[in-house]
Write a protein that holds these residues in place. Sequence first.
Motif, PDB file in Angstrom:
ATOM      1  N   MET A 113       0.842  -1.178   0.000  1.00 30.65           N
ATOM      2  CA  MET A 113       0.000   0.000   0.000  1.00 30.65           C
ATOM      3  C   MET A 113       0.883   1.236   0.000  1.00 30.65           C
ATOM      4  O   MET A 113       1.852   1.302   0.761  1.00 30.65           O
ATOM      5  CB  MET A 113      -0.900  -0.096   1.231  1.00 30.65           C
ATOM      6  CG  MET A 113      -1.203   1.162   1.978  1.00 30.65           C
ATOM      7  SD  MET A 113      -2.928   1.534   1.903  1.00 30.65           S
ATOM      8  CE  MET A 113      -2.874   3.221   1.516  1.00 30.65           C
ATOM      9  N   ASN A 114       0.552   2.151  -0.859  1.00 30.17           N
ATOM     10  CA  ASN A 114       1.305   3.400  -0.969  1.00 30.17           C
ATOM     11  C   ASN A 114       0.498   4.502  -0.274  1.00 30.17           C
ATOM     12  O   ASN A 114      -0.288   5.199  -0.904  1.00 30.17           O
ATOM     13  CB  ASN A 114       1.555   3.720  -2.437  1.00 30.17           C
ATOM     14  CG  ASN A 114       2.480   4.895  -2.631  1.00 30.17           C
ATOM     15  OD1 ASN A 114       2.614   5.738  -1.763  1.00 30.17           O
ATOM     16  ND2 ASN A 114       3.102   4.956  -3.786  1.00 30.17           N
TER      17      ASN A 114
ATOM     18  N   LYS B 137      -4.931   0.805   8.869  1.00 24.90           N
ATOM     19  CA  LYS B 137      -4.813   0.335   7.483  1.00 24.90           C
ATOM     20  C   LYS B 137      -3.786   1.176   6.711  1.00 24.90           C
ATOM     21  O   LYS B 137      -3.007   0.638   5.928  1.00 24.90           O
ATOM     22  CB  LYS B 137      -6.178   0.351   6.810  1.00 24.90           C
ATOM     23  CG  LYS B 137      -7.095  -0.701   7.431  1.00 24.90           C
ATOM     24  CD  LYS B 137      -8.511  -0.605   6.924  1.00 24.90           C
ATOM     25  CE  LYS B 137      -9.387  -1.527   7.745  1.00 24.90           C
ATOM     26  NZ  LYS B 137     -10.067  -2.532   6.973  1.00 24.90           N
ATOM     27  N   MET B 138      -3.771   2.474   6.963  1.00 24.18           N
ATOM     28  CA  MET B 138      -2.804   3.344   6.289  1.00 24.18           C
ATOM     29  C   MET B 138      -1.366   3.013   6.707  1.00 24.18           C
ATOM     30  O   MET B 138      -0.446   3.166   5.932  1.00 24.18           O
ATOM     31  CB  MET B 138      -3.095   4.814   6.624  1.00 24.18           C
ATOM     32  CG  MET B 138      -4.307   5.388   5.930  1.00 24.18           C
ATOM     33  SD  MET B 138      -4.016   5.740   4.198  1.00 24.18           S
ATOM     34  CE  MET B 138      -2.950   7.166   4.315  1.00 24.18           C
TER      35      MET B 138
ATOM     36  N   VAL C 130     -11.882   4.147  -4.313  1.00 21.48           N
ATOM     37  CA  VAL C 130     -11.748   4.453  -5.743  1.00 21.48           C
ATOM     38  C   VAL C 130     -12.948   5.275  -6.215  1.00 21.48           C
ATOM     39  O   VAL C 130     -12.796   6.273  -6.920  1.00 21.48           O
ATOM     40  CB  VAL C 130     -11.593   3.158  -6.573  1.00 21.48           C
ATOM     41  CG1 VAL C 130     -11.728   3.436  -8.058  1.00 21.48           C
ATOM     42  CG2 VAL C 130     -10.256   2.504  -6.272  1.00 21.48           C
ATOM     43  N   SER C 131     -14.128   4.873  -5.788  1.00 20.87           N
ATOM     44  CA  SER C 131     -15.346   5.581  -6.180  1.00 20.87           C
ATOM     45  C   SER C 131     -15.412   6.975  -5.552  1.00 20.87           C
ATOM     46  O   SER C 131     -15.689   7.960  -6.238  1.00 20.87           O
ATOM     47  CB  SER C 131     -16.563   4.755  -5.762  1.00 20.87           C
ATOM     48  OG  SER C 131     -17.747   5.456  -6.030  1.00 20.87           O
TER      49      SER C 131
ATOM     50  N   PRO D 237      -7.098   1.482  -8.782  1.00 25.49           N
ATOM     51  CA  PRO D 237      -6.556   1.308  -7.431  1.00 25.49           C
ATOM     52  C   PRO D 237      -5.115   0.810  -7.420  1.00 25.49           C
ATOM     53  O   PRO D 237      -4.463   0.824  -6.380  1.00 25.49           O
ATOM     54  CB  PRO D 237      -7.489   0.245  -6.831  1.00 25.49           C
ATOM     55  CG  PRO D 237      -7.909  -0.577  -7.997  1.00 25.49           C
ATOM     56  CD  PRO D 237      -8.016   0.418  -9.142  1.00 25.49           C
ATOM     57  N   VAL D 238      -4.608   0.386  -8.559  1.00 26.01           N
ATOM     58  CA  VAL D 238      -3.306  -0.281  -8.620  1.00 26.01           C
ATOM     59  C   VAL D 238      -2.164   0.549  -8.050  1.00 26.01           C
ATOM     60  O   VAL D 238      -1.406   0.053  -7.215  1.00 26.01           O
ATOM     61  CB  VAL D 238      -2.997  -0.765 -10.058  1.00 26.01           C
ATOM     62  CG1 VAL D 238      -1.562  -1.275 -10.181  1.00 26.01           C
ATOM     63  CG2 VAL D 238      -3.987  -1.840 -10.464  1.00 26.01           C
ATOM     64  N   PRO D 239      -1.989   1.809  -8.441  1.00 19.03           N
ATOM     65  CA  PRO D 239      -0.830   2.545  -7.904  1.00 19.03           C
ATOM     66  C   PRO D 239      -0.849   2.683  -6.382  1.00 19.03           C
ATOM     67  O   PRO D 239       0.207   2.701  -5.751  1.00 19.03           O
ATOM     68  CB  PRO D 239      -0.950   3.924  -8.567  1.00 19.03           C
ATOM     69  CG  PRO D 239      -1.770   3.697  -9.782  1.00 19.03           C
ATOM     70  CD  PRO D 239      -2.719   2.589  -9.431  1.00 19.03           C
ATOM     71  N   ILE D 240      -2.020   2.750  -5.793  1.00 20.12           N
ATOM     72  CA  ILE D 240      -2.106   2.931  -4.346  1.00 20.12           C
ATOM     73  C   ILE D 240      -2.087   1.611  -3.603  1.00 20.12           C
ATOM     74  O   ILE D 240      -1.355   1.443  -2.632  1.00 20.12           O
ATOM     75  CB  ILE D 240      -3.384   3.717  -3.969  1.00 20.12           C
ATOM     76  CG1 ILE D 240      -3.303   5.137  -4.522  1.00 20.12           C
ATOM     77  CG2 ILE D 240      -3.590   3.737  -2.451  1.00 20.12           C
ATOM     78  CD1 ILE D 240      -4.565   5.946  -4.364  1.00 20.12           C
TER      79      ILE D 240
END
Length: 84
Positions: free
Chosen positions: A1-2, A34-35, A50-51, A58-61
Amino acid sequence: MNAALLEYELKKRGMKKEELCEALGMSRSAFYRKMNGISEFTLSEIQNIVSTLDLESPVPIFLATRFPKRHFQEGRVMAERVTR
């Protein structure tokens, strides 16, 4: 997770973390866990993020793997992925 990229996306939209928590129906403490990688976002939470943020993907994050630059230079990425 970024987490840094998620924070960037929030800032870019003028949204605070607390506002995202409210939109997700999540407590601030759960969000911060979670962060910080203590627990993981569920698929439905990722979809809601995402919404809510109107992200293209969502891939980059959430799915991108980050390696130090030296790993690419030394050709270690594949070996480390297999051994982890």
